[in-house]
Scaffold this motif. Structure first.
Motif, PDB file in Angstrom:
ATOM      1  N   TRP A 360       6.932  11.022   5.743  1.00  0.00           N
ATOM      2  CA  TRP A 360       6.400  10.285   4.599  1.00  0.00           C
ATOM      3  C   TRP A 360       5.316   9.307   5.072  1.00  0.00           C
ATOM      4  O   TRP A 360       5.223   8.979   6.253  1.00  0.00           O
ATOM      5  N   ARG A 361       4.530   8.878   4.106  1.00  0.00           N
ATOM      6  CA  ARG A 361       3.416   7.975   4.428  1.00  0.00           C
ATOM      7  C   ARG A 361       3.191   7.023   3.265  1.00  0.00           C
ATOM      8  O   ARG A 361       3.412   7.374   2.102  1.00  0.00           O
ATOM      9  N   MET A 362       2.740   5.822   3.615  1.00  0.00           N
ATOM     10  CA  MET A 362       2.420   4.828   2.597  1.00  0.00           C
ATOM     11  C   MET A 362       1.256   3.973   3.098  1.00  0.00           C
ATOM     12  O   MET A 362       1.254   3.514   4.238  1.00  0.00           O
ATOM     13  N   THR A 363       0.257   3.799   2.254  1.00  0.00           N
ATOM     14  CA  THR A 363      -0.859   2.904   2.540  1.00  0.00           C
ATOM     15  C   THR A 363      -0.967   1.893   1.409  1.00  0.00           C
ATOM     16  O   THR A 363      -0.597   2.184   0.263  1.00  0.00           O
ATOM     17  N   SER A 364      -1.470   0.712   1.752  1.00  0.00           N
ATOM     18  CA  SER A 364      -1.556  -0.332   0.731  1.00  0.00           C
ATOM     19  C   SER A 364      -2.566  -1.389   1.153  1.00  0.00           C
ATOM     20  O   SER A 364      -2.930  -1.501   2.333  1.00  0.00           O
ATOM     21  N   LYS A 365      -3.017  -2.146   0.193  1.00  0.00           N
ATOM     22  CA  LYS A 365      -3.864  -3.318   0.420  1.00  0.00           C
ATOM     23  C   LYS A 365      -3.154  -4.602  -0.017  1.00  0.00           C
ATOM     24  O   LYS A 365      -3.773  -5.667  -0.082  1.00  0.00           O
ATOM     25  N   ASP A 366      -1.858  -4.489  -0.263  1.00  0.00           N
ATOM     26  CA  ASP A 366      -1.070  -5.627  -0.731  1.00  0.00           C
ATOM     27  C   ASP A 366      -0.642  -6.477   0.466  1.00  0.00           C
ATOM     28  O   ASP A 366       0.155  -6.042   1.303  1.00  0.00           O
TER      29      ASP A 366
END
Length: 507
Positions: A360-366
């Motif tokens: 799985w993968r997750m990207t964010s700018k938070d």
């Protein structure tokens, strides 16, 4: 872009480290490098120089030059980017930019160059990735180490159990039998052991087989009638005598507890590892530049008989996570019931080796997702630089083995640390200050350190590198159970969950 060779040479043109990437003769390479100092001259501000056949893209590094020899059709922008990447790697493996240090670490530099350039073409890698590849760290190796450590722990537990059984048997021999005889060693002040026998309640009788020839004070008050003990004192006096003889005694209650603990250690046929790697890059002035999470669920099956299984998982409510099962996994079953099973239920999982079945993968700018914020404030005063650095940890995680590495200017002596929450160490070889905190939890979500070094530019103290682990992940994926395909019976398994800071920097 075609890079013919990369080299580190001195100003006279002598190659200290050289690596060719295409088919060229040694004489040709040496001739090209020997001609370079004559072409550069003095007072030029360019970063490259050309001849009829090749282009030299170079960067001065104190008394040395880092050079890329390329063909003239090569993209100069890509060449410069490759050159900058190589220049970042050299300080990682050389303590100083001197000929002796470069020659000493020549093989490491060549291996690092090979990770950046392959067959004359630049690879899509960063400095942190090259460092990871050089360390040759792998998930399979970690799983193997985990399994080996489990076996070592089980062996230690078995050794403790056997030792406790021996201690209990020794203690049982000293207890009175039905005839009322107790057998313990009694040593006299003259240094000799006297074996004797007696048959009266509470009388100590020397045991010749356990005589050690050492004088003790336990028998100083012995008489012809022997020592008379009260009922409540028998056990304690026996233990005291055994301890005086140098025996290690474990109380019955403690021994029983240890034996019960070791007996309950299982040997699980299946191991499941949930691992997430976090890559973060923060700006020194505040703000999040990049945030990336990559996770893997791996399965290790010991025996083929236990390989016909399915894994039931439970995913924490996190909308930003993108899951990708292995191509052999039944995707519909996973989407409907969060069960990881093979498409062909008649096939077993591979045995004896870690098998990744879900990614799985997750990207964010938070910015609120950042588990650990680092602020660094260098300021010059009176010919010295005072550096205040602080951390602020998120309430979501308990971080373990936290290590914050701050680059320093070249120093003769270690920096002066005025205050630190945790421990610190100065690595003179790499010229860095390592700030370590064993555990960050609710008791120390904030911490600070202040140190003093000679006056230096603020950019020297960046990038700051951070390492840590945690037993909780961002996606909060949990392995609920492991079930047999036929019958649906539950199977024992060992589970491990880890969050690992792969590349975590303040730049």
């Amino acid at each position: 872009m075609v890079v013919l060779a990369s080299s580190i040479i001195n100003k006279s043109g002598k190659a200290l480290v050289s690596r060719q990437f295409v088919d060229m003769t040694r004489i040709r390479i040496e001739g090209l490098l020997a001609a370079f100092p004559k072409l550069v001259g003095s007072g030029k501000q360019h970063t490259y120089v050309e001849t009829e056949n090749v282009r030299y893209v170079y960067q001065p590094m104190e008394s040395l030059y880092l050079i890329l020899v390329t063909n003239k059709q090569s993209n100069i922008l890509e060449d410069l980017e490759t050159l900058r990447l190589l220049s970042k790697l050299i300080p990682e493996y050389c303590t100083s930019l001197e000929e002796e240090s470069v020659c000493k670490n020549g093989f490491k530099l060549i291996f690092a160059f090979d990770e950046v350039i392959c067959q004359g073409h630049k690879e899509a890698v960063s400095a942190s990735q090259v460092k990871e590849y050089m360390e040759m760290d792998s998930q399979e190796e970690r799983m193997h180490r985990m399994m080996m450590q489990t076996k070592i722990n089980e062996t230690k537990d078995l050794m403790k159990k056997k030792a406790n059984e021996i201690d209990k048997s020794k203690l049982d021999k000293t207890r009175p039998d039905r005839s009322g005889i107790i057998s313990v060693p009694i040593s006299f002040d003259n240094g000799y052991d006297l074996p004797s026998t007696g048959r009266s309640n509470g009388t100590f009788v020397a045991d010749e087989s356990k005589s050690k020839g050492r004088p003790t004070t336990a028998a100083a008050g012995s008489s012809k009638k022997g020592m008379q003990l009260g009922k409540g004192q028998k056990t304690s006096r026996i233990i005291e005598c055994l301890k005086a003889e140098g025996e290690d005694i474990v109380e019955d209650v403690q021994a029983a507890a240890v034996v019960g603990l070791t007996a309950s250690v299982p040997t699980d046929p299946i191991a499941v590892l949930v691992e997430e790697k976090i890559t973060v890059q923060c700006k020194r002035d505040g703000g999040l530049e990049s945030f990336d999470i990559q996770g893997t669920l791996s399965l290790v099956v010991q025996n083929r008989d236990d390989a016909f299984i399915r894994v039931q998982v439970e995913n924490g409510a996190n909308d930003g996570v993108q899951f990708k099962p292995h191509p052999n996994i039944d995707k519909d079953l996973f989407a409907r019931e969060s069960i990881l099973g093979l498409k062909d239920s008649r096939r077993p999982f591979p045995t004896g080796t870690p098998t990744g079945i879900l990614k799985w993968r997750m990207t964010s700018k938070d910015e609120s997702l950042i588990p650990l914020n680092i602020n660094c404030w260098p300021s010059i005063s009176g010919g010295e630089t005072y550096v205040s650095i602080e951390y602020e940890a998120s309430q979501r995680f308990e971080l373990q083995n936290v290590k914050i590495t701050i680059p320093l200017p070249a120093l003769r002596d270690p920096p002066t640390v005025n205050q630190v929450d945790g421990e610190w160490r100065y690595d003179s070889r790499r010229s860095v200050l390592e700030w370590s905190v064993v555990l960050i939890d609710n008791s120390n979500r904030n911490g600070a350190m202040e140190f003093v070094v000679p006056a230096a530019d603020a950019s020297v103290f960046f990038p700051i590198d951070v390492k840590f682990t945690a037993t909780k992940t961002f996606c909060d994926l949990k392995v609920v159970s492991v079930l047999q395909v036929d019958g649906g019976n539950s199977v024992r398994f060992a589970g491990s969950t880890q969050l690992l800071a792969d590349s975590y920097q303040v730049v």
